[in-house]
Structure formats: C-alpha cells, structure tokens
Design a protein around this motif. Structure first.
Motif, PDB file in Angstrom:
ATOM      1  N   LYS A 213     -71.336   3.487  16.107  1.00  0.00           N
ATOM      2  CA  LYS A 213     -70.911   2.209  15.517  1.00  0.00           C
ATOM      3  C   LYS A 213     -69.379   2.133  15.446  1.00  0.00           C
ATOM      4  N   ILE A 214     -68.727   3.232  15.081  1.00  0.00           N
ATOM      5  CA  ILE A 214     -67.260   3.244  15.025  1.00  0.00           C
ATOM      6  C   ILE A 214     -66.678   2.975  16.414  1.00  0.00           C
ATOM      7  N   PHE A 215     -67.243   3.624  17.435  1.00  0.00           N
ATOM      8  CA  PHE A 215     -66.682   3.499  18.779  1.00  0.00           C
ATOM      9  C   PHE A 215     -67.028   2.183  19.473  1.00  0.00           C
ATOM     10  N   THR A 216     -67.773   1.304  18.807  1.00  0.00           N
ATOM     11  CA  THR A 216     -67.926  -0.047  19.343  1.00  0.00           C
ATOM     12  C   THR A 216     -66.578  -0.776  19.277  1.00  0.00           C
ATOM     13  N   GLN A 217     -65.653  -0.245  18.490  1.00  0.00           N
ATOM     14  CA  GLN A 217     -64.340  -0.861  18.352  1.00  0.00           C
ATOM     15  C   GLN A 217     -63.256  -0.118  19.123  1.00  0.00           C
ATOM     16  N   TYR A 218     -63.677   0.781  20.032  1.00  0.00           N
ATOM     17  CA  TYR A 218     -62.719   1.468  20.896  1.00  0.00           C
ATOM     18  C   TYR A 218     -63.127   1.290  22.347  1.00  0.00           C
ATOM     19  N   PRO A 219     -62.213   0.992  23.225  1.00  0.00           N
ATOM     20  CA  PRO A 219     -60.847   0.553  22.954  1.00  0.00           C
ATOM     21  C   PRO A 219     -60.858  -0.830  22.323  1.00  0.00           C
TER      22      PRO A 219
ATOM     23  N   GLY B  33     -66.554   7.069  29.428  1.00  0.00           N
ATOM     24  CA  GLY B  33     -65.802   7.605  30.550  1.00  0.00           C
ATOM     25  C   GLY B  33     -64.686   8.559  30.176  1.00  0.00           C
ATOM     26  N   LEU B  34     -64.595   8.961  28.923  1.00  0.00           N
ATOM     27  CA  LEU B  34     -63.576   9.919  28.505  1.00  0.00           C
ATOM     28  C   LEU B  34     -64.175  11.318  28.524  1.00  0.00           C
TER      29      LEU B  34
ATOM     30  N   ILE C 128     -69.352  12.731  18.590  1.00  0.00           N
ATOM     31  CA  ILE C 128     -68.132  12.122  19.127  1.00  0.00           C
ATOM     32  C   ILE C 128     -68.047  12.349  20.633  1.00  0.00           C
ATOM     33  N   THR C 129     -68.292  13.591  21.061  1.00  0.00           N
ATOM     34  CA  THR C 129     -68.212  13.927  22.480  1.00  0.00           C
ATOM     35  C   THR C 129     -69.195  13.087  23.304  1.00  0.00           C
ATOM     36  N   LYS C 130     -70.432  12.954  22.830  1.00  0.00           N
ATOM     37  CA  LYS C 130     -71.437  12.161  23.552  1.00  0.00           C
ATOM     38  C   LYS C 130     -71.039  10.686  23.619  1.00  0.00           C
ATOM     39  N   SER C 131     -70.550  10.168  22.511  1.00  0.00           N
ATOM     40  CA  SER C 131     -70.193   8.754  22.470  1.00  0.00           C
ATOM     41  C   SER C 131     -68.995   8.464  23.376  1.00  0.00           C
TER      42      SER C 131
END
Length: 175
Positions: A164-170, A67-68, A59-62
């Motif tokens: 894959k999950i973070f492709t939808q964030y933001p 930029g977070l 999670i941290t790497k993604s």
C-alpha cells in the motif's frame, strides 16, 4: 437468515482496519534514475529481528515488482522505522441505576469496556541518496495489528502495508 449473514459480513468488514498512507518527496529528484537499492546497515526499526526480516522481504518483493533490484553498489539506501501505541477499546456497555421520589432523584452509571486493546502501528520507509540530495522520498503507512498474530499473519500484514505504501512510489506528478 440472509439479513443476519449480510449484517455479520458488514460488521466483519467494518472491523478490518484500513491502511492509511501518506508520502512526501523531494520535487527535484529524478526518480527514473533510481534502479538499485540496498538497506542501511544500522537500521534501528523498533521491531524484533524476525519482524525486521519479514519487513525486508516485503519491501524487496514490492520493489522488484517495480523493476528495482538490490545491489552492492546501490543508487540509494533504504531505512525504515516502526512505532506503535496501544489504544483502549472504544466500545463500552453502560450500566445504570437510578431512582427518584417526589422530584428528588439520584443515579449511578458505569461504563464497562468491551473488546481488547488495539495496537496501532506506523511504518515509515525512507529512501536516501547520500551522493546527491540525501532523503528524497518517504512513505508512511498507519494501521492496527493484532499483537498476538501468528507468523503468517504478521508476514501478510507487512506485505499489505508495504504494498500500500509503494502505491505512492514513484510519485505521480500532479496535473
């Protein structure tokens, strides 16, 4: 020979499980305001401690790619939960025995399961802003995982699911 190689490649690619992703969000949230995060201190993920660490690293790497950054005074907190269930193999071999004489017949058939049980996992990641609106984004990834995976395979699995999950964030506004 080329046909056999192509057939084996298709079978291999078809056996790889795809990661199914969904997300939901608070439509009034201003995602550009969220730059820093941290993790809830009491996460009950349903994973062992080693997998918790692997997941936090993924999670941290993604999120750093977006930029977070982690902060002691975060804009929001992250919670995650993993649930899993076993699925029996769908491949069966049928063995039948039949007979008949003069219009009278009987038969016996059995299905022999082939392969091993699949472990389907569902990872839910939630972003919570306690100072403003509470839960403002959540992403869910579903996939199957080999329960006998090596530490390297588990790390790679978590990285793939999280990315894959973070492709939808933001979230992207719908046109």
């Amino acid at each position: 020979m080329k046909f056999i190689k192509l057939l084996l490649l298709c079978v291999f690619l078809g056996s790889c499980s795809a990661i199914q992703v969904t997300s939901d969000y608070e439509k009034t949230a201003t995602f550009s305001e969220y730059k820093t995060y941290n993790y809830f201190s009491n996460i009950e993920s349903g994973l062992n401690e080693l997998d918790d660490k692997r997941l936090i690293i993924a999670i941290t790497k993604s999120l750093s790619k977006q930029g977070l950054s982690v902060s002691e005074t975060p804009d929001f907190l992250i919670d995650f939960k993993m649930s899993q269930h076993q699925e029996a193999p769908r491949n069966n071999v049928g063995v039948g025995l039949g007979g008949g004489n003069g219009g009278i017949g009987c038969g016996i058939s059995i299905g022999i399961p082939m392969g091993q049980n699949k472990v389907n996992q569902s990872l839910l990641i939630e972003f919570v802003d306690d100072s403003k609106m509470g839960l403002f984004w959540q992403g869910k990834g579903e996939s199957s995982m080999n329960p006998k995976a090596s530490p390297e395979q588990r790390e790679s699995y978590f990285r793939a699911v999280v990315d894959k999950i973070f492709t939808q964030y933001p979230p992207k506004p719908k046109q």
